[in-house]
Write a protein that holds these residues in place. Sequence first.
Motif, short mmCIF file in Angstrom:
data_model
loop_
_atom_site.label_atom_id
_atom_site.label_comp_id
_atom_site.label_asym_id
_atom_site.label_seq_id
_atom_site.Cartn_x
_atom_site.Cartn_y
_atom_site.Cartn_z
N ASN A 31 -7.43 40.75 30.25
CA ASN A 31 -8.92 41.32 31.37
C ASN A 31 -8.75 41.44 32.08
O ASN A 31 -8.81 41.03 33.49
N GLY A 32 -6.96 41.48 32.62
CA GLY A 32 -6.50 41.19 33.78
C GLY A 32 -6.03 40.23 34.85
O GLY A 32 -6.87 38.98 34.39
N SER A 33 -5.79 39.73 36.09
CA SER A 33 -6.13 38.25 36.49
C SER A 33 -7.61 38.61 37.01
O SER A 33 -8.46 37.14 37.11
N VAL A 80 -6.51 29.70 46.71
CA VAL A 80 -5.42 31.03 48.55
C VAL A 80 -5.55 32.42 47.83
O VAL A 80 -5.32 32.09 46.39
N VAL A 81 -5.52 33.34 48.85
CA VAL A 81 -5.20 35.09 47.81
C VAL A 81 -3.88 34.68 48.59
O VAL A 81 -3.87 35.11 50.02
N SER A 82 -2.75 34.78 47.61
CA SER A 82 -1.00 34.72 48.61
C SER A 82 -0.80 35.71 48.17
O SER A 82 -0.57 34.53 46.51
N VAL A 87 -3.93 29.89 42.66
CA VAL A 87 -3.35 30.84 43.63
C VAL A 87 -3.86 32.00 43.03
O VAL A 87 -4.02 32.76 41.83
N ASP A 88 -4.65 32.51 43.83
CA ASP A 88 -5.12 34.62 43.55
C ASP A 88 -3.21 35.07 43.98
O ASP A 88 -3.28 35.87 44.97
N GLU A 89 -2.20 35.41 42.60
CA GLU A 89 -1.16 36.02 42.91
C GLU A 89 -0.94 37.07 42.05
O GLU A 89 -0.25 37.43 42.30
N ALA A 90 -1.80 38.06 43.03
CA ALA A 90 -2.45 39.25 40.89
C ALA A 90 -1.53 40.30 42.30
O ALA A 90 -0.80 40.85 41.32
N HIS A 91 -0.77 39.96 43.42
CA HIS A 91 0.20 40.47 43.75
C HIS A 91 1.31 40.83 44.12
O HIS A 91 2.20 41.24 44.85
N GLY A 92 1.72 39.18 43.16
CA GLY A 92 2.96 38.85 43.37
C GLY A 92 4.02 38.46 42.03
O GLY A 92 4.63 37.97 41.97
N GLN A 97 -1.34 36.01 38.00
CA GLN A 97 -0.67 37.48 38.63
C GLN A 97 -0.80 38.08 37.74
O GLN A 97 -0.93 38.32 36.22
N SER A 98 -0.97 39.56 38.12
CA SER A 98 -1.19 41.06 37.59
C SER A 98 -0.04 41.38 37.07
O SER A 98 0.83 41.99 38.45
N THR A 99 0.49 40.94 35.99
CA THR A 99 1.73 41.67 35.55
C THR A 99 1.45 42.88 35.80
O THR A 99 2.57 43.97 36.25
N HIS A 100 0.55 44.23 35.50
CA HIS A 100 0.31 44.97 35.02
C HIS A 100 0.67 45.82 36.94
O HIS A 100 1.42 47.15 36.87
N LYS A 101 0.44 45.23 38.07
CA LYS A 101 0.41 46.18 39.58
C LYS A 101 2.02 45.99 39.66
O LYS A 101 1.59 47.44 40.60
N THR A 102 2.87 45.13 39.69
CA THR A 102 4.15 44.94 40.75
C THR A 102 5.41 45.14 38.72
O THR A 102 6.09 45.39 39.83
#
Length: 496
Positions: free
Chosen positions: A87-89, A165-167, A193-198, A221-226
Motif C-alpha cells: 500500500n505504498g510508502s 525527515v523527508v529526504s 525518514v520518508d525516503e519515498a523518492h530515494g 521507500q517507494s520502490t515503485h517510484k524510482t
Amino acid sequence: MFSGKIPILHAILSHSRKVRAAYHVPGHKMGRGLPGEIGAMLGAAGRLDLTEIPGLDDLHAPEGAILQAQRLAAEAFGAEETWFLVNGSTAGNLAMIMAAVKPGQQILVPRNLHKSVLNGLILAQAQPVFYNPDLDARYGIASGVDPETIREAVREHPEAKAVFVVSPTYHGICSDLAAIAQIAHEAGMLLLVDEAHGAHFAFHEDLPPTAMESGADLAVQSTHKTLGALTQSSMLHAQGERVDRVRLRKRLQLVQSTSPSYLLLASLDAARHQMATEGRHRFGKAMQALRDGVDRVRRELPDLELLTDAGKYRVDPLKWTIRVDRLGISGVQAYELLHERELVTLELADPRNVLAVFTYADTPLQVNRLVDALGRLASEGKGQNASDKVHANEQTGHAEQVLPFAREPFLLPPTPVMAVLPYEAFERESEPVALAEAAGRVAAETVIPYPPGIPVLVPGEVWTDEMVKYVQQLREAGVRFQGVEDTALRTVHVLT
Ligand SMILES: Cc1ncc(COP(=O)(O)O)c(C=O)c1O
C-alpha cells in the motif's frame, strides 16, 4: 531458467505451473475468468495474480518465500530488516509514526510533509511539532532541512519521541541525514525518514547516501517510484535497537491488506534483484546521459534554469527541476503545453517549475527527447504560445493573475497557529465557509495542492489572511487541491 534468487517470483511461477485446479480466491481463478480486456492485457500475469495459499507464505507472518525475499532486500538496501509494503510508502509512513509515538506524544515533523504523514499523525493521535525546511528562493520550493534547525527543535521540545525527515524531497533535494541522526539520537529520539523518492540511492556511489547508511532508525521507500516495482509496491527498512519492532509489526498489520497482491510482492522481489545485478551499471549510464543533457540545456536553452545545485544540499541527479517562468509562462502552463502539444508528460508542475523524473530505465534518447521538447517550448513559449495564453486569459479576466504571478517570488506563508491537535479537529463538527471568509477560523480539513501533495494547512490550524491569499493564488494559477470537500476551493470546511 531462473538466474539468481527471486523467491516470491519463483514461488508463484512454480505454483502456477504445477497446480491443476484452484478452489480458492481470487474469483477470476488464476486468470481464467478475468474480464476479456483485462485478461488480454495481463496475459500470463493473470495466472500469477494469487494470494496467500500453501507455498506462497504470508506477508503478516512470513517464514518462506516472503521472508527470504525481504532478507535479500534488507541486504541489498543496507537495512537489518525490511518489510514489503503493498500500500505504498503511505502504509510505511502510517506504521512508522504509529510505532514511534503514542497518543499525545510529540514528534518533530517538517512542514513539507506528504499527506500520508499527516494521516499517520491523526491515526497515532500524535502532537506534531512543525519545523521548516529551508526554502530555495530561486525555485520557490522546499529545500533540505538544516541540522541546526533540528538541533533547535530538539532543544525546545526535549520530550519529543522522534524526528521525522523527508529526504530526498520530491524535487530530489537531500538533507544531511547523518548529522540529523546524531542530533536525534543524542537527544534519545528516533530518526524516521520518508525516503519515498530515494529508493535508488543504494545502487550507485554517485547518488546521495541512503537513510540507512546515514544512521536512520526507520526509512520508507517507494520502490515503485524510482525503481522497477509495480505501482504501490514499497519497502520499509529498519536497523538498530531503538525501534520496538514488535510494536512496528503490529502497526504494519493495521495498515496492510490481508490479501496482498503477489504481483506487487513479486515485483518488489524482482526490482531488488534487478538492482542487485544491474543497478550500478544502469544508473551509471543514465547519469552520464543526464550530465550530457544538462550540458545541452545550459548551452541551448539559456532561458531555462535547471536545479543541479542546492547550495549546501545534495541534489539527486535523476531529478530535473526546470524553472520556466522566464519564458513568460508558469510551470503549470508549461506542463500542459508539453503534455498536449509535445505528448511529453512530466511528474509535476508548480507556479515556476516543472519536474522531470528520470530513472535507470532512461537512456540518452529520453533525455534528448525532453531537451528537444523544452527547446520548442522555449522558442514558442516566448512567442506564440505565451501570447495566446495571455490573450485567452485576458478574455476571461485572468491575464493579470497568471503571468505576473509566475514571476513573483512565491513562498509559503508562515506556519499557522495550531488551535487543536489534528486528530481532534478531524473528529469535530465542521461547516463550510467561503474561502475569502476563512481567516480566523480553525481548519477542519487538510488543504493539499496536488501535485506535489504537500499540505499547506492541516486540521486544527487557524486560517490567516496570508494563507487565504496564498491558496487563492494557487487556485488561480490552476493548481488542483486534495483533502478538501470542495476541490474547486470556493468553500473550505472549518470547525463550527
Ligand atoms: C514525500 C512522499 N512521501 C510519501 C509518499 C507516498 O508514497 P506512495 O505513493 O508510495 O504511497 C509520496 C508520494 O507521492 C511522497 O511524495
